[in-house]
Structures are given as C-alpha cells and as structure tokens.
Design a protein around this motif. Structure first.
Motif, PDB file in Angstrom:
ATOM      1  N   ILE A  41      93.008  35.165  43.463  1.00 19.10           N
ATOM      2  CA  ILE A  41      92.145  35.385  44.654  1.00 19.10           C
ATOM      3  C   ILE A  41      92.464  36.214  45.645  1.00 19.10           C
ATOM      4  O   ILE A  41      93.893  36.539  45.723  1.00 19.10           O
ATOM      5  CB  ILE A  41      91.678  34.501  45.567  1.00 19.10           C
ATOM      6  N   ASN A  42      91.764  36.890  46.505  1.00 19.66           N
ATOM      7  CA  ASN A  42      92.380  37.369  47.699  1.00 19.66           C
ATOM      8  C   ASN A  42      92.467  36.519  48.734  1.00 19.66           C
ATOM      9  O   ASN A  42      92.261  35.385  49.096  1.00 19.66           O
ATOM     10  CB  ASN A  42      91.704  37.757  48.426  1.00 19.66           C
ATOM     11  N   PHE A  43      94.139  36.822  50.174  1.00 22.13           N
ATOM     12  CA  PHE A  43      93.860  36.151  50.819  1.00 22.13           C
ATOM     13  C   PHE A  43      93.786  36.409  51.615  1.00 22.13           C
ATOM     14  O   PHE A  43      92.790  37.421  52.264  1.00 22.13           O
ATOM     15  CB  PHE A  43      95.906  36.329  51.264  1.00 22.13           C
ATOM     16  N   ASN A  44      92.746  35.096  52.451  1.00 25.84           N
ATOM     17  CA  ASN A  44      91.893  35.859  53.834  1.00 25.84           C
ATOM     18  C   ASN A  44      92.747  36.971  54.782  1.00 25.84           C
ATOM     19  O   ASN A  44      91.987  37.710  55.008  1.00 25.84           O
ATOM     20  CB  ASN A  44      92.203  33.796  54.254  1.00 25.84           C
ATOM     21  N   SER A  45      93.668  36.342  55.118  1.00 26.99           N
ATOM     22  CA  SER A  45      94.339  37.431  56.232  1.00 26.99           C
ATOM     23  C   SER A  45      95.795  37.627  56.412  1.00 26.99           C
ATOM     24  O   SER A  45      96.007  38.987  56.537  1.00 26.99           O
ATOM     25  CB  SER A  45      94.442  36.555  57.965  1.00 26.99           C
ATOM     26  N   ALA A  46      96.169  37.181  55.882  1.00 27.63           N
ATOM     27  CA  ALA A  46      97.705  38.024  55.531  1.00 27.63           C
ATOM     28  C   ALA A  46      98.231  37.332  53.847  1.00 27.63           C
ATOM     29  O   ALA A  46      98.396  36.005  54.061  1.00 27.63           O
ATOM     30  CB  ALA A  46      98.574  37.978  56.632  1.00 27.63           C
ATOM     31  N   CYS A  47      99.447  37.907  52.968  1.00 24.19           N
ATOM     32  CA  CYS A  47     100.305  37.585  52.520  1.00 24.19           C
ATOM     33  C   CYS A  47     101.769  37.377  52.946  1.00 24.19           C
ATOM     34  O   CYS A  47     102.342  38.336  53.393  1.00 24.19           O
ATOM     35  CB  CYS A  47     100.160  38.165  50.935  1.00 24.19           C
ATOM     36  N   PHE A  48     102.064  36.073  53.757  1.00 24.53           N
ATOM     37  CA  PHE A  48     103.319  36.048  54.807  1.00 24.53           C
ATOM     38  C   PHE A  48     104.471  36.441  53.376  1.00 24.53           C
ATOM     39  O   PHE A  48     105.755  36.889  53.861  1.00 24.53           O
ATOM     40  CB  PHE A  48     103.746  34.224  54.352  1.00 24.53           C
ATOM     41  N   ALA A  49     104.525  35.857  52.279  1.00 29.52           N
ATOM     42  CA  ALA A  49     105.550  36.409  51.055  1.00 29.52           C
ATOM     43  C   ALA A  49     105.508  36.150  49.660  1.00 29.52           C
ATOM     44  O   ALA A  49     104.708  35.718  48.884  1.00 29.52           O
ATOM     45  CB  ALA A  49     106.914  34.890  51.748  1.00 29.52           C
ATOM     46  N   LEU A  50     106.538  36.767  49.353  1.00 28.64           N
ATOM     47  CA  LEU A  50     106.335  37.153  48.141  1.00 28.64           C
ATOM     48  C   LEU A  50     107.463  36.520  47.004  1.00 28.64           C
ATOM     49  O   LEU A  50     108.274  37.505  47.587  1.00 28.64           O
ATOM     50  CB  LEU A  50     105.982  38.427  47.638  1.00 28.64           C
ATOM     51  N   ILE A  67     107.432  36.402  36.430  1.00 28.52           N
ATOM     52  CA  ILE A  67     107.294  35.397  37.342  1.00 28.52           C
ATOM     53  C   ILE A  67     106.835  35.889  38.855  1.00 28.52           C
ATOM     54  O   ILE A  67     108.024  36.219  39.197  1.00 28.52           O
ATOM     55  CB  ILE A  67     107.638  34.133  36.686  1.00 28.52           C
ATOM     56  N   TRP A  68     105.939  35.013  39.556  1.00 23.27           N
ATOM     57  CA  TRP A  68     105.629  35.567  41.063  1.00 23.27           C
ATOM     58  C   TRP A  68     104.992  34.610  41.630  1.00 23.27           C
ATOM     59  O   TRP A  68     104.579  33.651  40.922  1.00 23.27           O
ATOM     60  CB  TRP A  68     105.413  36.942  41.195  1.00 23.27           C
ATOM     61  N   PHE A  69     105.277  33.986  42.881  1.00 20.16           N
ATOM     62  CA  PHE A  69     104.862  33.181  43.719  1.00 20.16           C
ATOM     63  C   PHE A  69     104.887  33.453  44.838  1.00 20.16           C
ATOM     64  O   PHE A  69     105.468  34.188  45.172  1.00 20.16           O
ATOM     65  CB  PHE A  69     106.188  32.009  43.599  1.00 20.16           C
ATOM     66  N   ALA A  70     103.768  33.684  45.571  1.00 27.60           N
ATOM     67  CA  ALA A  70     102.727  34.093  46.850  1.00 27.60           C
ATOM     68  C   ALA A  70     102.535  33.305  48.048  1.00 27.60           C
ATOM     69  O   ALA A  70     102.047  31.805  46.993  1.00 27.60           O
ATOM     70  CB  ALA A  70     102.207  35.219  46.786  1.00 27.60           C
ATOM     71  N   ILE A  71     103.178  33.339  49.034  1.00 26.56           N
ATOM     72  CA  ILE A  71     102.672  31.865  49.818  1.00 26.56           C
ATOM     73  C   ILE A  71     102.120  33.137  51.572  1.00 26.56           C
ATOM     74  O   ILE A  71     102.511  34.265  51.550  1.00 26.56           O
ATOM     75  CB  ILE A  71     103.299  31.214  50.333  1.00 26.56           C
ATOM     76  N   GLY A  72     100.229  32.297  52.017  1.00 27.76           N
ATOM     77  CA  GLY A  72      99.494  32.967  52.617  1.00 27.76           C
ATOM     78  C   GLY A  72      98.865  31.971  53.260  1.00 27.76           C
ATOM     79  O   GLY A  72      98.528  31.390  52.877  1.00 27.76           O
ATOM     80  N   ARG A  73      98.013  32.596  53.799  1.00 20.61           N
ATOM     81  CA  ARG A  73      96.354  32.450  54.406  1.00 20.61           C
ATOM     82  C   ARG A  73      95.300  33.200  54.309  1.00 20.61           C
ATOM     83  O   ARG A  73      95.855  34.932  54.269  1.00 20.61           O
ATOM     84  CB  ARG A  73      96.997  32.273  55.844  1.00 20.61           C
TER      85      ARG A  73
END
Length: 107
Positions: A46-55, A101-107
């Motif tokens: 899914i798209n992040f709403n405003s930013a992907c902080f880290a990948l 593999i990947w992991f992302a965090i954002g908002r």
C-alpha cells in the motif's frame, strides 16, 4: 487512537495503526545473476500517506545446502511513498542468488 485499523498478513503485507504509523514487509525477486546495478522498482503493498521513514533490505538465500555460499549484498535506494528500488553488489563469489527480503516503516 493507536490501534490497528487495517492489515494484510500476507507474504507481502502491512499493518496500519490509528496513529498513522504503517509497517510493511515483503519478499521480492531481483534477478538471478551476478551483474551489479539497479534491479528495478518494487511497489509497496500500500502507499504510505506522507513518508517512508526507513527501508531495510537483506538477501534471502534459499539454498539450504550452501547457506553461506553467496558473497553479495542488496541495498535499498531511492524510495518514495509508493515504491523503492535496490542496488545489488556481487563480491566475486557465485552469482547473486536473487531474492531479497525488505521491511519499511512510515506514515
């Protein structure tokens, strides 16, 4: 306020929290050769709403007979709120295995 509001617990999935935090993860195939270079763009589930902080990315070696055979790495590059690409590097061993593999965090 911060509870889970949406999720997909698939291999390539996500969790959205009421506070706006989004966690996403997955497994992708970036090619199966030893050539260095950009290996394409990959869409987040899914798209992040405003930013992907880290990948974060890492190799996924599925060769159980030779778990340390592949001397390579994968680095995340150029991410947006909807997609990312990776750079692969082979250090002269056998060709890069291809999956990561990947992991992302954002908002």
């Amino acid at each position: 306020m911060g509870g889970i509001v949406a999720y997909s617990l698939n291999q390539n999935g996500y969790i959205k929290f009421g506070c706006g935090l989004i966690l996403q993860w997955g497994i992708n195939n970036a090619g199966n050769n030893g050539n260095e270079g950009e290996s394409g763009w990959y869409a987040f589930p899914i798209n992040f709403n405003s930013a992907c902080f880290a990948l974060f990315c890492g190799l996924r070696n599925t060769d159980t007979n030779n778990p340390t055979k592949y001397d390579s790495e994968v680095q995340p590059r150029n991410w947006t709120t909807s997609k990312f690409n990776v750079y692969k590097q082979d250090y002269g061993g056998d060709p890069w295995f291809g999956s990561f593999i990947w992991f992302a965090i954002g908002r």
